[in-house]
Every structure is written in C-alpha cells, then in structure tokens.
Design an enzyme around this catalytic site. Structure first.
Site, PDB file in Angstrom:
ATOM      1  N   LYS A 123      14.018   0.632-117.590  1.00 33.87           N
ATOM      2  CA  LYS A 123      14.431   0.089-118.892  1.00 33.87           C
ATOM      3  C   LYS A 123      13.328  -0.832-119.384  1.00 33.87           C
ATOM      4  O   LYS A 123      12.709  -1.540-118.580  1.00 33.87           O
ATOM      5  CB  LYS A 123      15.759  -0.674-118.769  1.00 33.87           C
ATOM      6  CG  LYS A 123      16.180  -1.391-120.051  1.00 33.87           C
ATOM      7  CD  LYS A 123      17.619  -1.859-120.004  1.00 33.87           C
ATOM      8  CE  LYS A 123      17.847  -3.206-119.373  1.00 33.87           C
ATOM      9  NZ  LYS A 123      17.101  -4.345-119.939  1.00 33.87           N
TER      10      LYS A 123
ATOM     11  N   GLU B  50      12.084  -3.395-123.014  1.00 35.44           N
ATOM     12  CA  GLU B  50      12.576  -4.077-124.214  1.00 35.44           C
ATOM     13  C   GLU B  50      11.653  -3.836-125.405  1.00 35.44           C
ATOM     14  O   GLU B  50      10.442  -3.997-125.292  1.00 35.44           O
ATOM     15  CB  GLU B  50      12.659  -5.589-123.955  1.00 35.44           C
ATOM     16  CG  GLU B  50      13.616  -5.959-122.846  1.00 35.44           C
ATOM     17  CD  GLU B  50      13.697  -7.476-122.612  1.00 35.44           C
ATOM     18  OE1 GLU B  50      13.062  -8.257-123.367  1.00 35.44           O
ATOM     19  OE2 GLU B  50      14.407  -7.869-121.668  1.00 35.44           O
TER      20      GLU B  50
ATOM     21  N   GLU C 232      21.779  -6.004-127.123  1.00 37.23           N
ATOM     22  CA  GLU C 232      22.182  -7.323-126.622  1.00 37.23           C
ATOM     23  C   GLU C 232      22.378  -8.308-127.775  1.00 37.23           C
ATOM     24  O   GLU C 232      21.507  -8.466-128.638  1.00 37.23           O
ATOM     25  CB  GLU C 232      21.106  -7.850-125.644  1.00 37.23           C
ATOM     26  CG  GLU C 232      21.455  -9.225-125.072  1.00 37.23           C
ATOM     27  CD  GLU C 232      20.649  -9.620-123.842  1.00 37.23           C
ATOM     28  OE1 GLU C 232      19.898  -8.780-123.303  1.00 37.23           O
ATOM     29  OE2 GLU C 232      20.791 -10.790-123.414  1.00 37.23           O
TER      30      GLU C 232
ATOM     31  N   ASP D 221      14.500  -2.628-114.475  1.00 33.80           N
ATOM     32  CA  ASP D 221      13.811  -3.226-115.623  1.00 33.80           C
ATOM     33  C   ASP D 221      12.310  -3.291-115.379  1.00 33.80           C
ATOM     34  O   ASP D 221      11.872  -3.707-114.294  1.00 33.80           O
ATOM     35  CB  ASP D 221      14.299  -4.672-115.830  1.00 33.80           C
ATOM     36  CG  ASP D 221      15.327  -4.782-116.935  1.00 33.80           C
ATOM     37  OD1 ASP D 221      15.427  -3.871-117.772  1.00 33.80           O
ATOM     38  OD2 ASP D 221      16.040  -5.812-116.953  1.00 33.80           O
TER      39      ASP D 221
ATOM     40  N   ASP E 114      15.718  -7.705-114.939  1.00 36.98           N
ATOM     41  CA  ASP E 114      14.739  -8.773-114.731  1.00 36.98           C
ATOM     42  C   ASP E 114      15.415 -10.137-114.838  1.00 36.98           C
ATOM     43  O   ASP E 114      14.780 -11.173-114.637  1.00 36.98           O
ATOM     44  CB  ASP E 114      13.533  -8.637-115.674  1.00 36.98           C
ATOM     45  CG  ASP E 114      13.916  -8.702-117.139  1.00 36.98           C
ATOM     46  OD1 ASP E 114      15.126  -8.746-117.451  1.00 36.98           O
ATOM     47  OD2 ASP E 114      13.001  -8.714-117.991  1.00 36.98           O
TER      48      ASP E 114
END
Ligand code: KIV
Length: 272
Positions: A121, A123, A190, A91, A52
């Site tokens: 994916k 978050e 990250e 994403d 993204d």
C-alpha cells in the site's frame, strides 16, 4: 450465526473484488508482529495491514515518517509467519517510493521478496502515478491511500478531516478513478466526509476501505492497538474501542508485582 466468514480459503485480491460486487463488507485490521497477527487471522479477518503506523504504536514515534524499509520488512515477515487466511498488505514507508519510480519498484520488490506478503500500500494520487504504474508492471498488487495521508502530515500541518473543500474533494475523486484505471486492486480513504467517501465508493469497481470515512464504503480498517484499547492518548471520533487491554495489562502486571514481592509467586506447583 457466525459474524465472520466460515470460508477458510486464503483471501485474494480477486475475492475482495467479489465481496464488493455482492455487497459483503470487508474487515481489515493492522498487525505488526507474529503473535498478534496469528490471533487476528484466527478471528477470520479478511485483510491484515502491516501499517507504517508501526512507527507510532510499536516504536513510539510521533509520526509515521521515521520508520524505515528494513523495519517495515521486519514487521511484514513477522506478520506473514502468523497468517494462513488473511490477505497481507504491507505499507511502503515514507521515502521509499515518492521521488523516483525505479527506487519505488526496488522497494516494492524487496517487500514482496523478503516478507512474502500479498500486496503493498502507498499514499497519494497523481503525484506518485509513475511509481504506482511501475510497481504494477512488475505484477505487484497495489492498494492506494487517499484523504488524510499521514506521511504528508508536515505538508498538511494538521490531522483534521481532509477534502472538505471542493477543490480537494475533486482532486480526490480524480485520484480514485486514476488508481482504478492504472490497476490498483483497492483503496483506503482516511478521514474524509462520509458523503464524499460514498461518492467515491460508488464511482469505482475496486473495494474502498474506510477509516474515519463513514459507513458507505466497502469495508473498514482500524489500528489494532487503538481498537483493543492498548494505546491511550489517541481518541478520534471514528475510533470504536472493542476492548480495554490497557487496564487488563496494567492490572495483570500489578498482580504479578504483588505476588513477587509477597513471595506468593512461584508456589510449590510452579517450581522443579
Ligand atoms: O498505517 C496504518 O495503520 C494505515 C491505516 C491507518 C490505514 O495506513
């Protein structure tokens, strides 16, 4: 000796797991369009992430928040058309999975059906466990993303290194174990301390891919436009530039302008 894999078979989530078991590092890079994805796939890249971060590098937004599900699907479709070997992960954009697990599943199904990507994916950890479980129940491979999660930038208020404090580091370790337990095939970490990334990597069997998380992880991911030197302003410590395409592109464009203005282009051989 070739630096990348000679194995031309399509990369699968199981093969990434095998790579971790035998200690072979995993290389992952972003792509958002057909032409770039085709080149990156030809390089022998293991995983291509339709990140993204397209919101920043493709659309010029300040954060990843504005990109929509339709836009991610457009980028995902374009990338998949260029790939024969790499595993393609798309994403899930901000707002498409956080609030409601049924909506999360519907968003993930749209991504898989319309893009033909291999995995998604998203978050976050315990806060989105229900969404992750529901997506996994539908047979969709899920990659987690912990540490600095850019979709939460307004909550963090800064892009500084995450999980330096014990409480946040402990929560991250628990979340990594939870992601493995529910069935995620891999995990991105990250911008966290290298020592913490090492602990997490050693605590799970699933591959851990780092960005700004040091060397003791199972693989690395970078944003292609950053490592190719196309983006200019973004210069974090973890970013290694492998090319300076901004100069190459500007110089080529300037040479073209000069040739057009001086009537050097097109010449006799460049016309019908
Ligand atoms: O969107 C993205 O490019 C990412 C990477 C930075 C991991 O999520």
């Amino acid at each position: 000796m070739s630096v990348h894999s000679e194995d031309t078979r399509k990369v699968t989530t199981h093969r990434l797991w095998e790579m971790k078991q035998r200690g072979e590092k995993i290389a992952m890079l972003t792509a958002y369009d057909y032409s770039m994805a085709k080149l990156i796939d030809q390089s022998g890249m293991d995983v291509i992430l339709v990140g993204d971060s397209a919101s920043n590098v493709m659309a010029g937004n300040v954060t990843t928040l504005p990109i929509t599900l339709d836009q991610m699907i457009y980028h995902g479709k374009s990338v998949v058309r260029g790939i024969t070997r790499a595993l393609v992960v798309v994403d899930m954009p901000f707002g498409s999975y956080q609030g409601n697990s049924k909506e999360a599943l519907a968003s993930a199904i749209r991504i898989m059906k319309e893009t033909h990507a291999d995995a998604i994916k998203l978050e976050g950890g315990s806060e989105i466990r229900e969404s992750i479980e529901r997506i996994l129940c539908a047979g969709i491979p899920v990659m987690g993303h912990l540490g600095l999660t850019p979709q939460s930038i307004n909550k963090f208020g800064t892009y500084a290194v995450r999980a330096r404090e014990e409480a946040e580091a402990n929560k991250l370790k628990e979340d990594a174990l939870m992601l493995q337990e529910v069935g995620c095939f891999g995990l991105v970490l990250e911008k966290i301390p290298a020592a913490l990334a090492k602990q997490v990597t050693e605590s799970v069997q699933i591959p851990v891919i780092g960005i700004g998380a040091g060397p003791h992880v199972d693989g690395q991911v970078l944003v292609a436009h950053d490592m190719l030197g196309i983006t200019q302003a973004f210069t974090p410590r973890f970013l290694r530039r492998y090319a300076n395409l901004q100069d190459t592109i500007i110089e080529a464009a300037q040479a073209y302008i000069k040739d057009v203005k001086s009537c050097d282009f097109p010449n006799e051989k460049e016309q019908y």
